[in-house]
Design an enzyme around this catalytic site. Sequence first.
Site, PDB file in Angstrom:
ATOM      1  N   PHE A 130      -3.390  -4.415   9.868  1.00 35.24           N
ATOM      2  CA  PHE A 130      -3.552  -5.494  10.807  1.00 35.24           C
ATOM      3  C   PHE A 130      -5.613  -5.889  11.471  1.00 35.24           C
ATOM      4  O   PHE A 130      -6.537  -4.426  11.755  1.00 35.24           O
ATOM      5  CB  PHE A 130      -2.747  -4.743  11.736  1.00 35.24           C
ATOM      6  CG  PHE A 130      -3.006  -5.798  12.901  1.00 35.24           C
ATOM      7  CD1 PHE A 130      -1.770  -6.710  12.801  1.00 35.24           C
ATOM      8  CD2 PHE A 130      -3.220  -5.302  14.335  1.00 35.24           C
ATOM      9  CE1 PHE A 130      -1.394  -7.539  13.711  1.00 35.24           C
ATOM     10  CE2 PHE A 130      -2.778  -6.175  15.704  1.00 35.24           C
ATOM     11  CZ  PHE A 130      -2.206  -7.516  15.123  1.00 35.24           C
ATOM     12  N   ASP A 209      -0.562   3.687  10.963  1.00 31.44           N
ATOM     13  CA  ASP A 209       0.049   1.955  12.083  1.00 31.44           C
ATOM     14  C   ASP A 209       1.104   2.237  11.821  1.00 31.44           C
ATOM     15  O   ASP A 209       2.340   1.166  10.716  1.00 31.44           O
ATOM     16  CB  ASP A 209      -0.813   1.942  11.877  1.00 31.44           C
ATOM     17  CG  ASP A 209      -0.323   0.500  13.068  1.00 31.44           C
ATOM     18  OD1 ASP A 209       0.504   0.585  13.344  1.00 31.44           O
ATOM     19  OD2 ASP A 209      -1.438   0.173  13.307  1.00 31.44           O
ATOM     20  N   TYR A 234       6.984  -2.614  20.964  1.00 29.02           N
ATOM     21  CA  TYR A 234       7.395  -4.472  21.679  1.00 29.02           C
ATOM     22  C   TYR A 234       8.449  -5.338  20.599  1.00 29.02           C
ATOM     23  O   TYR A 234       8.742  -6.027  20.459  1.00 29.02           O
ATOM     24  CB  TYR A 234       6.361  -4.857  21.966  1.00 29.02           C
ATOM     25  CG  TYR A 234       5.488  -5.209  21.622  1.00 29.02           C
ATOM     26  CD1 TYR A 234       4.289  -6.310  21.047  1.00 29.02           C
ATOM     27  CD2 TYR A 234       4.447  -4.174  22.016  1.00 29.02           C
ATOM     28  CE1 TYR A 234       3.547  -6.193  20.284  1.00 29.02           C
ATOM     29  CE2 TYR A 234       2.575  -4.330  21.784  1.00 29.02           C
ATOM     30  CZ  TYR A 234       2.607  -5.435  20.798  1.00 29.02           C
ATOM     31  OH  TYR A 234       1.610  -5.656  20.345  1.00 29.02           O
ATOM     32  N   LYS A 235       7.912  -4.706  19.565  1.00 33.36           N
ATOM     33  CA  LYS A 235       8.599  -4.554  17.634  1.00 33.36           C
ATOM     34  C   LYS A 235       9.649  -4.463  17.643  1.00 33.36           C
ATOM     35  O   LYS A 235      10.823  -4.917  18.586  1.00 33.36           O
ATOM     36  CB  LYS A 235       7.204  -5.154  16.670  1.00 33.36           C
ATOM     37  CG  LYS A 235       6.174  -5.536  17.061  1.00 33.36           C
ATOM     38  CD  LYS A 235       5.451  -5.342  16.004  1.00 33.36           C
ATOM     39  CE  LYS A 235       3.881  -6.108  16.339  1.00 33.36           C
ATOM     40  NZ  LYS A 235       2.369  -5.309  15.474  1.00 33.36           N
ATOM     41  N   ARG A 384       6.351 -16.460   8.999  1.00 34.98           N
ATOM     42  CA  ARG A 384       7.252 -14.333   8.363  1.00 34.98           C
ATOM     43  C   ARG A 384       8.679 -14.926   8.885  1.00 34.98           C
ATOM     44  O   ARG A 384       8.524 -15.792  10.132  1.00 34.98           O
ATOM     45  CB  ARG A 384       6.837 -13.610   9.306  1.00 34.98           C
ATOM     46  CG  ARG A 384       5.201 -14.066   9.058  1.00 34.98           C
ATOM     47  CD  ARG A 384       4.394 -12.201   9.899  1.00 34.98           C
ATOM     48  NE  ARG A 384       4.285 -12.480  10.701  1.00 34.98           N
ATOM     49  CZ  ARG A 384       3.612 -11.575  11.710  1.00 34.98           C
ATOM     50  NH1 ARG A 384       3.660  -9.888  11.221  1.00 34.98           N
ATOM     51  NH2 ARG A 384       4.035 -11.578  13.417  1.00 34.98           N
TER      52      ARG A 384
HETATM   53  C1  LIG Z   1       1.909  -5.229  16.654  1.00 34.48           C
HETATM   54  C2  LIG Z   1       0.223  -4.116  15.787  1.00 34.48           C
HETATM   55  C3  LIG Z   1      -0.427  -3.629  17.083  1.00 34.48           C
HETATM   56  C4  LIG Z   1      -0.498  -3.925  18.601  1.00 34.48           C
HETATM   57  O1  LIG Z   1      -1.961  -3.440  18.878  1.00 34.48           O
HETATM   58  P1  LIG Z   1      -1.641  -3.698  20.319  1.00 34.48           P
HETATM   59  O2  LIG Z   1      -3.204  -2.869  20.618  1.00 34.48           O
HETATM   60  O3  LIG Z   1      -0.566  -2.601  20.735  1.00 34.48           O
HETATM   61  O4  LIG Z   1      -1.530  -5.170  20.785  1.00 34.48           O
HETATM   62  C5  LIG Z   1      -1.474  -2.953  16.335  1.00 34.48           C
HETATM   63  N1  LIG Z   1      -1.522  -2.821  14.692  1.00 34.48           N
HETATM   64  C6  LIG Z   1      -0.489  -3.055  14.171  1.00 34.48           C
HETATM   65  C7  LIG Z   1      -0.869  -2.206  12.258  1.00 34.48           C
HETATM   66  C8  LIG Z   1       0.815  -3.920  14.823  1.00 34.48           C
HETATM   67  O5  LIG Z   1       1.278  -4.335  13.797  1.00 34.48           O
END
Ligand SMILES: *Cc1c(COP(=O)(O)O)cnc(C)c1O
Length: 424
Positions: A130, A209, A234-235, A384
């Site tokens: 990410f 992660d 939140y996912k 997606r």
């Molecule tokens: C959604 C997601 C995040 C979100 O990061 P925030 O700091 O909580 O906004 C981070 N890493 C990955 C791999 C994600 O999919």
Amino acid sequence: MAIPTDLEHARTLDGRDELAAFRARFVIDDPALIYLDGNSLGRLPIAAAARAEQAVREEWGSRLIRGWNDGWIGLPERLGAKIALLLGAAADEVLVADSTSVCLFKLVTAALRSGLAAGRTRVVTDALNFPSDLYVLRSALALADDNHELEVVPSADGIGVSPTALAAAIDRRTALVALSHSSFKSAWLHDVGAVTAHAHEAGALMLWDLSHSVGAMPVPLGEANADLAVGCTYKYLNGGPGAPAFLYVRRDLQERLDNPVAGWLGHEDPFAFAAEYRPAAALRRFLTGTPPVLSLALIEPGVDLLLEAGLARLRAKSVAQTEYLIGLWEALLEPLGFRLGSARDPERRGSHVAVLHPEGLRISRALAERKNVITDFRLPDSIRLGVCPLYTTFAELHAGVMALRDVVERGLYQAYPAERTGAT
Ligand SMILES: *Cc1c(COP(=O)(O)O)cnc(C)c1O
């Protein structure tokens, strides 16, 4: 093998779905909405709406500051213990705090500053990670005192990373390997056990992660003996927009690491208001400031639903649904010019399927505005289709793909601008 593409077949699959009843536990006020974006923001559990009312009216409204002693102060640990059940981790190895990016920064910086990484100057990640994780890794490395560098293992096809290339990048110079378990774009799934074992053989620490996998499948952190992890709530956890993230530190490492953002809530005795910082024992030292109590409270109902459904059953349904989507892609979308942006091997695929089309942005917009189908778009060409096994139905997936086909066949996307606006 070709799959039946009729709606009847989707309904038959829904009829056999052991988890079908969980959909009724979510707020679904527009039954016609096809929501294939729960991998970005999970739906609202009915129990969370009730919990919000209680937390605001009773806990905040009536109890006021007494709420801290009624349970607020222990929430980061109490919820962490529950999330630990999703990770195969021990109850005292998980803490809820901050956003994923901030949790990642804390753990990476702590790892690099600890004696555990002495003499090692490299962090290994991959190009599928990410972007926020890459930014955080680079900024943590820039703050480290040696000549630290980030090695980003490339992806040849944008879908996966070769396990051999990854293994070759990890050596005696590697302080830390930091990867997303499931990639946000392609859903590529790393083998947690194999990669962690390889990092450990080289003497490196392993950080996962879990944002795109936790809640959609069992995550074997404990079994793999992983060192560190972070993840989003939140996912697939359905904790609500901006819900705080969690961090995991294996028990034997907790007191060997220091929080780089030391703050009063991570102090051994916050209410002593001492001028000198003394870290709390164990994981609590990774807290910094006051926890966001209302957001924290809303995480629990979603986690409870996952625990009730069982991760093995959730994963089985998720695999069946992504297989079904790939079958529909092959029959109905590939002939229209869509390419598959996720792995065919379910072992290497998380809980969404990416379909690629040069007009992806306009197509996803037309889907939302003309067809009541919510997907999301990731540059340059990826749509997606997210599968949340607690509430996604096969009929929804069928409707989503049919809508995609219609939008392209009839050129409906041509009415929409190709510029991005706002969040996608
Ligand atoms: C959604 C997601 C995040 C979100 O990061 P925030 O700091 O909580 O906004 C981070 N890493 C990955 C791999 C994600 O999919």
